[in-house]
Design a protein around this motif. Structure first.
Motif, PDB file in Angstrom:
ATOM      1  N   ALA A 116       0.319  -1.048  -0.365  1.00  0.00           N
ATOM      2  CA  ALA A 116       0.113   0.022  -0.215  1.00  0.00           C
ATOM      3  C   ALA A 116       1.323   1.655  -0.003  1.00  0.00           C
ATOM      4  CB  ALA A 116      -0.827  -0.054   1.188  1.00  0.00           C
ATOM      5  N   GLU A 117       1.603   1.675   0.911  1.00  0.00           N
ATOM      6  CA  GLU A 117       2.804   2.761   0.908  1.00  0.00           C
ATOM      7  C   GLU A 117       3.099   2.596  -0.767  1.00  0.00           C
ATOM      8  OE1 GLU A 117       3.649   5.496   2.968  1.00  0.00           O
ATOM      9  OE2 GLU A 117       2.045   4.022   4.233  1.00  0.00           O
ATOM     10  N   ALA A 118       3.937   1.633  -1.614  1.00  0.00           N
ATOM     11  CA  ALA A 118       4.296   1.704  -2.385  1.00  0.00           C
ATOM     12  C   ALA A 118       3.528   2.479  -3.994  1.00  0.00           C
ATOM     13  CB  ALA A 118       5.175   0.092  -3.148  1.00  0.00           C
ATOM     14  N   LEU A 119       2.297   2.580  -3.368  1.00  0.00           N
ATOM     15  CA  LEU A 119       1.249   3.409  -4.098  1.00  0.00           C
ATOM     16  C   LEU A 119       1.715   4.570  -3.728  1.00  0.00           C
ATOM     17  CD1 LEU A 119      -1.279   0.849  -4.570  1.00  0.00           C
ATOM     18  CD2 LEU A 119       0.706   1.255  -6.207  1.00  0.00           C
ATOM     19  N   LYS A 120       2.115   5.306  -2.764  1.00  0.00           N
ATOM     20  CA  LYS A 120       1.252   6.418  -2.315  1.00  0.00           C
ATOM     21  C   LYS A 120       2.320   7.438  -3.276  1.00  0.00           C
ATOM     22  CE  LYS A 120       3.092   9.352   1.813  1.00  0.00           C
ATOM     23  NZ  LYS A 120       3.703   9.797   3.106  1.00  0.00           N
ATOM     24  N   GLY A 121       0.813   8.322  -3.418  1.00  0.00           N
ATOM     25  CA  GLY A 121       0.592   9.749  -4.684  1.00  0.00           C
ATOM     26  C   GLY A 121       0.210   9.287  -5.969  1.00  0.00           C
ATOM     27  N   ALA A 122       0.188   8.159  -6.525  1.00  0.00           N
ATOM     28  CA  ALA A 122      -0.386   7.590  -7.306  1.00  0.00           C
ATOM     29  C   ALA A 122      -1.791   8.882  -7.836  1.00  0.00           C
ATOM     30  CB  ALA A 122      -0.688   6.002  -7.542  1.00  0.00           C
ATOM     31  N   VAL A 123      -1.985   8.811  -8.753  1.00  0.00           N
ATOM     32  CA  VAL A 123      -3.298   9.309  -9.129  1.00  0.00           C
ATOM     33  C   VAL A 123      -4.342   8.536  -9.471  1.00  0.00           C
ATOM     34  CG1 VAL A 123      -4.219  10.751 -10.844  1.00  0.00           C
ATOM     35  CG2 VAL A 123      -2.020  11.731  -9.765  1.00  0.00           C
ATOM     36  N   VAL A 124      -5.511   8.621  -9.106  1.00  0.00           N
ATOM     37  CA  VAL A 124      -6.324   7.158  -8.911  1.00  0.00           C
ATOM     38  C   VAL A 124      -7.293   8.414 -10.468  1.00  0.00           C
ATOM     39  CG1 VAL A 124      -8.659   5.989  -8.459  1.00  0.00           C
ATOM     40  CG2 VAL A 124      -6.694   6.355  -7.119  1.00  0.00           C
ATOM     41  N   HIS A 125      -7.316   7.221 -11.585  1.00  0.00           N
ATOM     42  CA  HIS A 125      -8.478   7.890 -12.603  1.00  0.00           C
ATOM     43  C   HIS A 125      -9.068   6.299 -12.665  1.00  0.00           C
ATOM     44  CE1 HIS A 125      -4.135   9.244 -13.743  1.00  0.00           C
ATOM     45  NE2 HIS A 125      -4.630  10.161 -14.192  1.00  0.00           N
ATOM     46  N   ILE A 126     -10.695   6.811 -13.411  1.00  0.00           N
ATOM     47  CA  ILE A 126     -11.680   6.318 -13.879  1.00  0.00           C
ATOM     48  C   ILE A 126     -12.821   6.525 -14.815  1.00  0.00           C
ATOM     49  CG2 ILE A 126     -12.018   5.960 -11.233  1.00  0.00           C
ATOM     50  CD1 ILE A 126     -14.565   7.491 -10.750  1.00  0.00           C
ATOM     51  N   SER A 127     -13.455   6.025 -15.525  1.00  0.00           N
ATOM     52  CA  SER A 127     -13.920   6.435 -16.323  1.00  0.00           C
ATOM     53  C   SER A 127     -15.247   7.304 -16.062  1.00  0.00           C
ATOM     54  CB  SER A 127     -13.741   5.210 -16.904  1.00  0.00           C
ATOM     55  OG  SER A 127     -14.995   5.123 -18.064  1.00  0.00           O
ATOM     56  N   ARG A 128     -15.293   7.965 -17.096  1.00  0.00           N
ATOM     57  CA  ARG A 128     -15.845   9.301 -17.304  1.00  0.00           C
ATOM     58  C   ARG A 128     -17.825   8.469 -16.483  1.00  0.00           C
ATOM     59  NH1 ARG A 128     -16.279  14.660 -18.389  1.00  0.00           N
ATOM     60  NH2 ARG A 128     -18.488  15.789 -17.729  1.00  0.00           N
ATOM     61  N   ARG A 129     -17.570   7.502 -17.285  1.00  0.00           N
ATOM     62  CA  ARG A 129     -18.854   6.534 -17.336  1.00  0.00           C
ATOM     63  C   ARG A 129     -19.304   6.341 -16.283  1.00  0.00           C
ATOM     64  NH1 ARG A 129     -16.632   1.069 -20.140  1.00  0.00           N
ATOM     65  NH2 ARG A 129     -15.770   0.023 -17.463  1.00  0.00           N
ATOM     66  N   TYR A 130     -18.658   5.856 -14.911  1.00  0.00           N
ATOM     67  CA  TYR A 130     -19.380   5.992 -13.226  1.00  0.00           C
ATOM     68  C   TYR A 130     -19.451   7.132 -12.582  1.00  0.00           C
ATOM     69  CZ  TYR A 130     -17.115   1.518 -14.849  1.00  0.00           C
ATOM     70  OH  TYR A 130     -16.685   0.156 -14.704  1.00  0.00           O
ATOM     71  N   PHE A 131     -19.485   8.367 -13.863  1.00  0.00           N
ATOM     72  CA  PHE A 131     -19.889   9.919 -12.885  1.00  0.00           C
ATOM     73  C   PHE A 131     -21.414   9.475 -12.626  1.00  0.00           C
ATOM     74  CE2 PHE A 131     -16.616  12.410 -14.140  1.00  0.00           C
ATOM     75  CZ  PHE A 131     -15.188  11.851 -13.480  1.00  0.00           C
ATOM     76  N   PRO A 132     -21.980  10.079 -11.688  1.00  0.00           N
ATOM     77  CA  PRO A 132     -23.457  10.220 -11.822  1.00  0.00           C
ATOM     78  C   PRO A 132     -24.016  10.976 -12.456  1.00  0.00           C
ATOM     79  CG  PRO A 132     -22.273  11.047  -9.771  1.00  0.00           C
ATOM     80  CD  PRO A 132     -21.353  10.355 -10.385  1.00  0.00           C
ATOM     81  N   PRO A 133     -25.179  10.567 -13.179  1.00  0.00           N
ATOM     82  CA  PRO A 133     -25.602  11.407 -14.050  1.00  0.00           C
ATOM     83  C   PRO A 133     -25.585  13.854 -13.428  1.00  0.00           C
ATOM     84  CG  PRO A 133     -27.061   9.876 -13.030  1.00  0.00           C
ATOM     85  CD  PRO A 133     -26.124   9.707 -12.328  1.00  0.00           C
ATOM     86  N   LEU A 134     -26.107  14.322 -14.451  1.00  0.00           N
ATOM     87  CA  LEU A 134     -25.878  15.244 -14.643  1.00  0.00           C
ATOM     88  C   LEU A 134     -27.818  15.593 -14.770  1.00  0.00           C
ATOM     89  CD1 LEU A 134     -23.390  17.350 -15.368  1.00  0.00           C
ATOM     90  CD2 LEU A 134     -23.337  16.528 -13.672  1.00  0.00           C
ATOM     91  N   LYS A 135     -27.484  17.075 -13.577  1.00  0.00           N
ATOM     92  CA  LYS A 135     -28.860  17.060 -13.888  1.00  0.00           C
ATOM     93  C   LYS A 135     -29.133  18.155 -14.775  1.00  0.00           C
ATOM     94  CE  LYS A 135     -30.364  15.878  -9.002  1.00  0.00           C
ATOM     95  NZ  LYS A 135     -31.209  16.122  -7.841  1.00  0.00           N
ATOM     96  N   GLU A 136     -30.226  18.604 -14.856  1.00  0.00           N
ATOM     97  CA  GLU A 136     -30.532  20.158 -15.874  1.00  0.00           C
ATOM     98  C   GLU A 136     -30.092  21.186 -15.592  1.00  0.00           C
ATOM     99  OE1 GLU A 136     -33.497  23.044 -18.511  1.00  0.00           O
ATOM    100  OE2 GLU A 136     -33.977  21.115 -17.511  1.00  0.00           O
ATOM    101  N   ASN A 137     -28.942  21.715 -15.975  1.00  0.00           N
ATOM    102  CA  ASN A 137     -27.857  23.208 -16.048  1.00  0.00           C
ATOM    103  C   ASN A 137     -26.899  23.030 -14.715  1.00  0.00           C
ATOM    104  OD1 ASN A 137     -29.643  24.985 -17.483  1.00  0.00           O
ATOM    105  ND2 ASN A 137     -30.892  25.363 -16.042  1.00  0.00           N
ATOM    106  N   GLU A 138     -26.980  21.324 -14.303  1.00  0.00           N
ATOM    107  CA  GLU A 138     -25.470  21.142 -14.025  1.00  0.00           C
ATOM    108  C   GLU A 138     -23.997  20.735 -14.846  1.00  0.00           C
ATOM    109  OE1 GLU A 138     -27.090  19.787  -9.682  1.00  0.00           O
ATOM    110  OE2 GLU A 138     -26.511  18.577 -10.732  1.00  0.00           O
ATOM    111  N   TYR A 139     -23.332  20.671 -14.095  1.00  0.00           N
ATOM    112  CA  TYR A 139     -21.739  20.690 -14.640  1.00  0.00           C
ATOM    113  C   TYR A 139     -20.429  20.019 -14.048  1.00  0.00           C
ATOM    114  CZ  TYR A 139     -20.879  25.017 -13.055  1.00  0.00           C
ATOM    115  OH  TYR A 139     -20.114  25.919 -12.883  1.00  0.00           O
ATOM    116  N   TYR A 140     -19.835  18.968 -14.696  1.00  0.00           N
ATOM    117  CA  TYR A 140     -18.650  18.690 -14.075  1.00  0.00           C
ATOM    118  C   TYR A 140     -17.660  19.738 -14.072  1.00  0.00           C
ATOM    119  CZ  TYR A 140     -20.519  14.707 -13.027  1.00  0.00           C
ATOM    120  OH  TYR A 140     -21.643  13.584 -12.089  1.00  0.00           O
TER     121      TYR A 140
END
Length: 181
Positions: A116-140
């Motif tokens: 776990a310590e060896a991973l310190k500093g690693a950036v976590v990326h995820i696919s955009r498809r896992y983002f919650p859907p946006l309501k009208e007039n919202e954005y990321y």
């Protein structure tokens, strides 16, 4: 203080926050990953950095993730994360939950504190498809970077190249104006 976020949802009338200056160039590079493979697995072209590993949590291989947003639904909902250390590769998330202002997670193949310590500093990326859907007039917030800015008369003011948290509300920190310094 709360981490500056790029994924939080806000009404269109507000200006959004993003990560501290210096991260924007990383953001643009990281979201531009396309048509590559990591150990034979295709790298999604819609990866977005959502946090970084801050260190180990306990002795059984759990990691602490410092999210870039207070709205970390996407991190908790995604079973597959992409880490950029030592090289970009995918990892299965077995468990994850909030622990104070951070997220703690158990990742497949990370079985002890040293791993776990060896991973310190690693950036976590995820696919955009896992983002919650946006309501009208919202954005990321990540969507604001690179957008054109105009005044009420329709005159171009430039392109958003970064954002800054200023306490009371988020504001633009930089607007790139072609031909101007």
């Amino acid at each position: 203080s709360r981490p500056l976020g790029i994924l939080a949802r806000r009404r269109r009338t507000n200006v959004a926050r993003c990560r501290p200056p210096g991260w924007q160039s990383c953001l643009i590079v990281k979201t531009g990953l396309q048509k590559k493979t990591a150990y034979g697995v295709p790298i999604p072209d819609d990866l977005v950095p959502v946090g970084h590993i801050a260190g180990a949590f306990g002795v059984q291989g759990w990691v602490r993730i410092h999210p870039y947003s207070v709205h970390a639904d996407a991190i908790l909902n995604s079973k597959r994360w992409w880490l950029d250390k030592p090289t970009l590769s995918d990892v299965e998330r077995e468990q994850a939950r909030w622990h104070g202002e951070e997220i703690v997670a158990q990742l497949m193949g990370v079985v002890d504190r040293d791993a776990a310590e060896a991973l310190k500093g690693a950036v976590v990326h995820i696919s955009r498809r896992y983002f919650p859907p946006l309501k009208e007039n919202e954005y990321y917030w990540v969507d604001l970077i690179g957008m054109s800015v105009e005044n009420l008369q329709g005159e171009s003011l430039g392109v958003v190249s970064g954002l800054l948290e200023s306490g009371a509300h988020p504001t633009w920190s930089e607007v790139f104006r072609p031909g101007r310094r």
